[in-house]
Design a protein around this motif. Structure first.
Motif, mmCIF file in Angstrom:
data_model
loop_
_atom_site.group_PDB
_atom_site.id
_atom_site.type_symbol
_atom_site.label_atom_id
_atom_site.label_comp_id
_atom_site.label_asym_id
_atom_site.label_seq_id
_atom_site.Cartn_x
_atom_site.Cartn_y
_atom_site.Cartn_z
ATOM 1 N N ASP A 139 89.153 -46.867 32.376
ATOM 2 C CA ASP A 139 88.064 -47.833 32.277
ATOM 3 C C ASP A 139 87.161 -47.863 33.512
ATOM 4 O O ASP A 139 86.302 -48.725 33.635
ATOM 5 N N GLU A 140 87.340 -46.918 34.421
ATOM 6 C CA GLU A 140 86.537 -46.883 35.641
ATOM 7 C C GLU A 140 85.691 -45.617 35.686
ATOM 8 O O GLU A 140 86.101 -44.572 35.178
ATOM 9 N N PRO A 141 84.519 -45.703 36.306
ATOM 10 C CA PRO A 141 83.664 -44.512 36.389
ATOM 11 C C PRO A 141 84.221 -43.485 37.374
ATOM 12 O O PRO A 141 85.032 -43.803 38.244
ATOM 13 N N MET A 142 83.741 -42.265 37.229
ATOM 14 C CA MET A 142 84.121 -41.165 38.098
ATOM 15 C C MET A 142 83.698 -41.482 39.533
ATOM 16 O O MET A 142 82.624 -42.022 39.770
ATOM 17 N N VAL A 143 84.551 -41.161 40.506
ATOM 18 C CA VAL A 143 84.208 -41.241 41.927
ATOM 19 C C VAL A 143 83.819 -39.829 42.346
ATOM 20 O O VAL A 143 84.562 -38.883 42.091
ATOM 21 N N ARG A 144 82.634 -39.683 42.974
ATOM 22 C CA ARG A 144 82.121 -38.368 43.351
ATOM 23 C C ARG A 144 81.748 -38.360 44.826
ATOM 24 O O ARG A 144 81.166 -39.317 45.318
ATOM 25 N N THR B 179 76.263 -46.302 46.013
ATOM 26 C CA THR B 179 76.176 -45.009 46.698
ATOM 27 C C THR B 179 76.177 -45.240 48.203
ATOM 28 O O THR B 179 75.669 -46.245 48.694
ATOM 29 N N PHE B 180 76.761 -44.303 48.913
ATOM 30 C CA PHE B 180 76.857 -44.346 50.367
ATOM 31 C C PHE B 180 76.442 -42.973 50.889
ATOM 32 O O PHE B 180 76.887 -41.953 50.360
ATOM 33 N N ASP B 181 75.606 -42.945 51.931
ATOM 34 C CA ASP B 181 75.161 -41.696 52.554
ATOM 35 C C ASP B 181 75.278 -41.844 54.060
ATOM 36 O O ASP B 181 75.080 -42.924 54.595
ATOM 37 N N GLY B 182 75.539 -40.740 54.743
ATOM 38 C CA GLY B 182 75.575 -40.764 56.201
ATOM 39 C C GLY B 182 76.093 -39.459 56.755
ATOM 40 O O GLY B 182 76.355 -38.505 56.025
ATOM 41 N N LEU C 124 78.719 -40.437 48.798
ATOM 42 C CA LEU C 124 79.796 -40.906 47.933
ATOM 43 C C LEU C 124 79.197 -41.814 46.868
ATOM 44 O O LEU C 124 78.419 -42.709 47.181
ATOM 45 N N HIS C 125 79.576 -41.570 45.625
ATOM 46 C CA HIS C 125 79.163 -42.412 44.501
ATOM 47 C C HIS C 125 80.418 -43.039 43.921
ATOM 48 O O HIS C 125 81.325 -42.320 43.484
ATOM 49 N N GLN C 126 80.443 -44.357 43.925
ATOM 50 C CA GLN C 126 81.584 -45.113 43.415
ATOM 51 C C GLN C 126 81.010 -46.152 42.469
ATOM 52 O O GLN C 126 80.424 -47.146 42.908
ATOM 53 N N GLY C 127 81.147 -45.931 41.161
ATOM 54 C CA GLY C 127 80.487 -46.811 40.197
ATOM 55 C C GLY C 127 78.990 -46.699 40.393
ATOM 56 O O GLY C 127 78.451 -45.606 40.541
ATOM 57 N N GLN D 125 72.671 -38.967 61.143
ATOM 58 C CA GLN D 125 72.290 -39.122 59.748
ATOM 59 C C GLN D 125 72.590 -40.571 59.388
ATOM 60 O O GLN D 125 73.717 -40.911 59.070
ATOM 61 N N ARG D 126 71.573 -41.405 59.516
ATOM 62 C CA ARG D 126 71.772 -42.846 59.361
ATOM 63 C C ARG D 126 72.521 -43.194 58.085
ATOM 64 O O ARG D 126 72.372 -42.545 57.067
ATOM 65 N N VAL D 127 73.318 -44.239 58.182
ATOM 66 C CA VAL D 127 74.082 -44.719 57.042
ATOM 67 C C VAL D 127 73.137 -45.466 56.102
ATOM 68 O O VAL D 127 72.352 -46.303 56.542
ATOM 69 N N ARG D 128 73.225 -45.119 54.839
ATOM 70 C CA ARG D 128 72.446 -45.810 53.808
ATOM 71 C C ARG D 128 73.383 -46.200 52.680
ATOM 72 O O ARG D 128 74.292 -45.448 52.341
ATOM 73 N N MET D 129 73.149 -47.376 52.122
ATOM 74 C CA MET D 129 73.967 -47.847 51.008
ATOM 75 C C MET D 129 73.065 -48.411 49.939
ATOM 76 O O MET D 129 72.052 -49.043 50.244
ATOM 77 N N THR D 130 73.440 -48.199 48.709
ATOM 78 C CA THR D 130 72.811 -48.848 47.566
ATOM 79 C C THR D 130 73.947 -49.481 46.789
ATOM 80 O O THR D 130 74.826 -48.773 46.282
ATOM 81 N N LEU D 131 73.960 -50.799 46.740
ATOM 82 C CA LEU D 131 75.037 -51.526 46.077
ATOM 83 C C LEU D 131 74.490 -52.185 44.820
ATOM 84 O O LEU D 131 73.495 -52.915 44.875
ATOM 85 N N GLU D 132 75.122 -51.903 43.701
ATOM 86 C CA GLU D 132 74.713 -52.491 42.430
ATOM 87 C C GLU D 132 75.336 -53.875 42.295
ATOM 88 O O GLU D 132 76.531 -54.040 42.544
ATOM 89 N N PRO D 133 74.550 -54.871 41.884
ATOM 90 C CA PRO D 133 75.123 -56.207 41.686
ATOM 91 C C PRO D 133 76.078 -56.212 40.502
ATOM 92 O O PRO D 133 75.943 -55.421 39.575
#
Length: 176
Positions: A100-105, A134-137, A128-131, A162-170
């Motif tokens: 029931d969980e999305p793929m972690v990539r 996304t996390f970048d750095g 990294l994509h988790q659900g 390589q600055r850390v960037r995050m996109t968090l889905e509510p």
């Protein structure tokens, strides 16, 4: 070149330990799924406890996949897998934690999987994509069991930040 008859079995055993060592995280059938390995070359050193695959390496078992230009697998004196390192322009790892969980990539120029710690390091152009998150750095560390991400702008041996960037889905609420 003469190879001992146990070499293919040992190699498959090492890969089985790599990919099947995480039954608590992986889908239940992953550990018993067939292991598929594709590479242009294999260099196996049984005494050193290493197997090095090179040339468009693709290792799969169930929902888990590890790819890179080069993948090195190390084991300890007891024959247990301790470390898997994939390198390349965009080395890649993925796994579905539960039905029931999305793929972690994850991507990086280097991916290091610490088996006993169940920890993955993504180094240089790490992503990294988790659900939906996304996390970048420059450096990302992902703890499989705890699903914890730690990120830094720089990594040892990597030039530039390589600055850390995050996109968090509510979180989605019922009825929306």
């Amino acid at each position: 070149m003469i190879r001992p008859p146990f070499t293919p079995l040992l190699t498959l055993g090492i890969i089985a330990l790599l990919l099947g060592s995480a039954p608590t995280l992986a889908l239940e059938g992953d550990a018993s799924a067939p292991i598929e390995v594709e590479a242009n070359r294999l260099d196996l050193d049984d005494r050193a406890g290493t197997a090095v695959y090179t040339g468009d390496v693709d290792i799969r078992q169930g929902s888990m996949q590890l790819t890179g230009d080069r993948v090195e697998i190390r084991r300890n004196d007891q024959g247990l897998l301790t470390l898997a390192t994939a390198t390349g322009d965009r080395a890649y790892i993925e796994q579905k934690p539960a039905p029931d969980e999305p793929m972690v990539r994850g991507w990086g120029r280097t991916i290091v999987y610490h088996v006993a710690e169940r920890r993955i390091e993504l180094i240089d152009r790490a992503e990294l994509h988790q659900g939906g998150d996304t996390f970048d750095g420059g450096y990302l560390e992902y703890f499989l069991d705890r699903r914890v991400v730690q990120a830094r702008a720089d990594a040892e041996g990597v030039e530039g930040r390589q600055r850390v960037r995050m996109t968090l889905e509510p979180e989605q609420q019922d009825g929306q």
